[in-house]
Structures are given as C-alpha cells and as structure tokens.
Design an enzyme around this catalytic site. Structure first.
Site, PDB file in Angstrom:
ATOM      1  N   CYS A  90       1.100  -5.029  -1.637  1.00 52.61           N
ATOM      2  CA  CYS A  90       2.427  -5.414  -1.130  1.00 52.61           C
ATOM      3  C   CYS A  90       3.378  -5.795  -2.272  1.00 52.61           C
ATOM      4  O   CYS A  90       3.091  -6.692  -3.060  1.00 52.61           O
ATOM      5  CB  CYS A  90       2.273  -6.587  -0.153  1.00 52.61           C
ATOM      6  SG  CYS A  90       3.859  -7.271   0.390  1.00 52.61           S
TER       7      CYS A  90
ATOM      8  N   SER B  44       8.984 -14.149   0.057  1.00 53.37           N
ATOM      9  CA  SER B  44       8.688 -13.987  -1.369  1.00 53.37           C
ATOM     10  C   SER B  44       9.721 -14.641  -2.297  1.00 53.37           C
ATOM     11  O   SER B  44       9.347 -15.297  -3.274  1.00 53.37           O
ATOM     12  CB  SER B  44       8.552 -12.496  -1.709  1.00 53.37           C
ATOM     13  OG  SER B  44       9.701 -11.778  -1.307  1.00 53.37           O
TER      14      SER B  44
HETATM   15  N1  LIG Z   1      10.639 -10.758   3.759  1.00 54.99           N
HETATM   16  C1  LIG Z   1       9.230 -10.889   3.465  1.00 54.99           C
HETATM   17  C2  LIG Z   1       8.566  -9.535   3.643  1.00 54.99           C
HETATM   18  C3  LIG Z   1       7.066  -9.583   3.495  1.00 54.99           C
HETATM   19  C4  LIG Z   1       6.409  -8.394   4.193  1.00 54.99           C
HETATM   20  O1  LIG Z   1       7.029  -7.774   5.042  1.00 54.99           O
HETATM   21  N2  LIG Z   1       5.142  -8.089   3.845  1.00 54.99           N
HETATM   22  C5  LIG Z   1       4.471  -7.006   4.521  1.00 54.99           C
HETATM   23  C6  LIG Z   1       3.473  -6.294   3.614  1.00 54.99           C
HETATM   24  S1  LIG Z   1       4.280  -5.482   2.264  1.00 54.99           S
HETATM   25  C7  LIG Z   1       3.687  -7.559   5.698  1.00 54.99           C
HETATM   26  O2  LIG Z   1       3.104  -8.615   5.615  1.00 54.99           O
HETATM   27  N3  LIG Z   1       3.681  -6.819   6.824  1.00 54.99           N
HETATM   28  C8  LIG Z   1       2.949  -7.172   8.000  1.00 54.99           C
HETATM   29  C9  LIG Z   1       3.716  -6.892   9.251  1.00 54.99           C
HETATM   30  O3  LIG Z   1       4.779  -6.235   9.185  1.00 54.99           O
HETATM   31  O4  LIG Z   1       3.272  -7.325  10.328  1.00 54.99           O
HETATM   32  C10 LIG Z   1       9.047 -11.444   2.052  1.00 54.99           C
HETATM   33  O5  LIG Z   1       9.957 -11.257   1.231  1.00 54.99           O
HETATM   34  O6  LIG Z   1       8.035 -12.099   1.793  1.00 54.99           O
END
Ligand SMILES: N[C@@H](CCC(=O)N[C@@H](CS)C(=O)NCC(=O)O)C(=O)O
Length: 270
Positions: free
Chosen positions: A38, A91
C-alpha cells in the site's frame, strides 16, 4: 469482504522490505498495521524508518479485514497506527503525528520555516487530490491513440506542476535534505515503472529531448533518483512481480467500479 479480488494478494512483504519487516516483529507500544503493497502505508513506514522510531510491524490484508484492525479503525484501512493503546489513521495525519510525537528523533522532516511548512501541506494535498487521481486515470485508460495521450499528458502535467515548485538545486523537494513532502509523494514515484509495463511507457521525454520542459524534467529526474536511493524508501519496497497482479486489474479495466467506489467513499486504492 473475503470475496474482494485483492483478498488473495501476495500475503507478505518481499525483497528489500522483507528484511525490515523481519526486524520489526518484536512487541512494541507503537504498532503499524500495514499492507506491504500500500502506497499510503509506505508514507508512514518511511517516516518511521527515517526517524528510527521503535515500532512493531503487523501485516494485515485490508481486503480481508481482521478483527484486530477493525477494532482500531472501523473503516479497516491501512495504515492504522496503535499508539499507547489508542488508534490513529490517515497516512498524512500519521506522518505529521510521528513528527510531533517524537521530537527527539532526527531527522526533522517538517521544515522549520513556517512558509515551507504551509507549502508542505499545499503539495501534500496536491499529491492526494491531483497526482494520485491522474495516476489512476492514466493506468485505467483503455485503448490507444489520442485518448491515451490525453490521460498520459494530464498525468505528466501534474508532475511538471509539482516539479516547478521544487528548490532549483535539490535534490529533494525543498533542498539538500528530504522533508515530509518527499515521503508523501515517493510511494507513487516508486510505482512509475508500472506505466512502462502496462501503458507503453510513462512518456517523460528522454534526456535532451524535453524541449522547453528540459530543465523541469532534468530536475524531476534528479529528484526521483534521490528518492529511489534513499534507504527508507528503497527498503520499504517489495519485489515488482508481487505488485504486478494488483495493478494488472486496474490496467485491465476489471477494477473500474472499485476505483470509483473507493473514491466516493474517501478510500484509496493501491
Ligand atoms: N486516505 C487513506 C487511504 C488508505 C487506503 O485506502 N488504504 C487502502 C490500501 S492501499 C486500504 O486499506 N483499502 C482497504 C479498503 O478499501 O477497504 C490514507 O491516506 O491513509
């Protein structure tokens, strides 16, 4: 949730990232719930590595969310941090938090200069709201010709716009030393090779072929080289072959609706 196509992704970090994961298995009060693949995780992970903050690395699959993750973050996204038994996520929030919560840990990644601090936030937002969406529009575009050139051009324009804001000498965004903005954008820079693989090339002009943009592309190359060589970035990257199946689905058009849905709900995609 178990039926999400990425619930079958490669389960663990590989290559350089494996060594770092192995070295961070011991119990620590600070825990990083992570997915090795990720890019949002890589933002937080590089900051932890840069500052040599003790942490425990916990691999989870956010498409097959374990209860341990959901208990901390009901949305079940990675990165999620457990700090002093309390959860933290998003993040960019995590990156700033680490900077503030561990003031004795050098390097200090937020510039001292208040103007550059504000600029860090402007270009962090630009990365999230402009660069990443353009990255996905390019990756997901089906077909060739003018349409492909359009989405490619749109993505390169975003990179150029950002490069124009950098310190002239560099090699990092604001000068000799890297700052938070470098680590916020780096994960997508580290994934630019996927366009060679799926889209016939990123399309940045070769050295000497950049015309009126030659200086900008020279500066961009200097920056990307510095990022690629930075141990915290290099060593949180896994083997390319394991990223491929994840990006393949976006490049093949089978993940269009997932991206749209993720975007609507404020989630990211790899
Ligand atoms: N806005 C979040 C985005 C984090 C994110 O979307 N991570 C993805 C993996 S790259 C995730 O956990 N996806 C799981 C889902 O969509 O349920 C950040 O900046 O931390």
């Amino acid at each position: 949730m178990g039926s999400h196509p990425d619930s079958n992704l490669h389960p663990v970090a590989t290559g350089p990232a494996k060594a770092i994961v192995d070295a961070h298995q011991q119990d620590q009060p600070l825990k990083l719930y992570s997915g090795w693949f990720c890019p949002f995780v890589q933002r937080a992970w590089t900051v932890l590595e840069e500052k040599k903050i003790p942490y425990q690395y916990i691999e989870v699959n956010p498409y097959n969310k374990p209860q341990s993750l959901l208990a901390l973050n009901p949305r079940g996204l990675v990165p999620t941090l457990q700090y002093d038994s309390k959860p933290l996520y998003e993040s960019t929030v995590i990156c700033e938090f680490l900077e503030e919560a561990y003031p004795d840990h050098a390097p200090h990644l937020m510039p001292k200069d208040v103007y550059l601090r504000a600029k860090t936030r402007i270009w962090t937002d630009f990365c999230t709201s402009r660069v990443i969406p353009a990255f996905h529009r390019f990756l997901q575009f089906q077909g060739e010709g003018e349409g492909l050139e359009g989405v490619r051009g749109e993505f390169l324009d975003k990179l150029k716009e950002m490069t124009g804001e950098m310190d002239a000498e560099g090699p990092f965004f604001f000068g000799k030393e890297p700052g938070l903005i470098d680590f916020v954008v780096a994960p997508w820079v580290m994934r630019l090779w996927i366009f060679d693989h799926f889209k016939g090339g990123l399309g940045i002009p070769a050295e000497g072929q950049g015309g009126e943009d030659e200086a900008l592309w020279t500066r961009f190359r200097k920056w990307t080289k510095a990022l690629e060589e930075r141990p915290s970035i290099k060593n949180t990257t896994s083997e390319r072959e394991h990223y491929l199946p994840i990006y393949q689905r976006y490049a093949d058009d089978t993940a269009q609706s997932e991206l749209a849905k993720a975007t609507r709900t404020g989630r990211g995609v790899p």
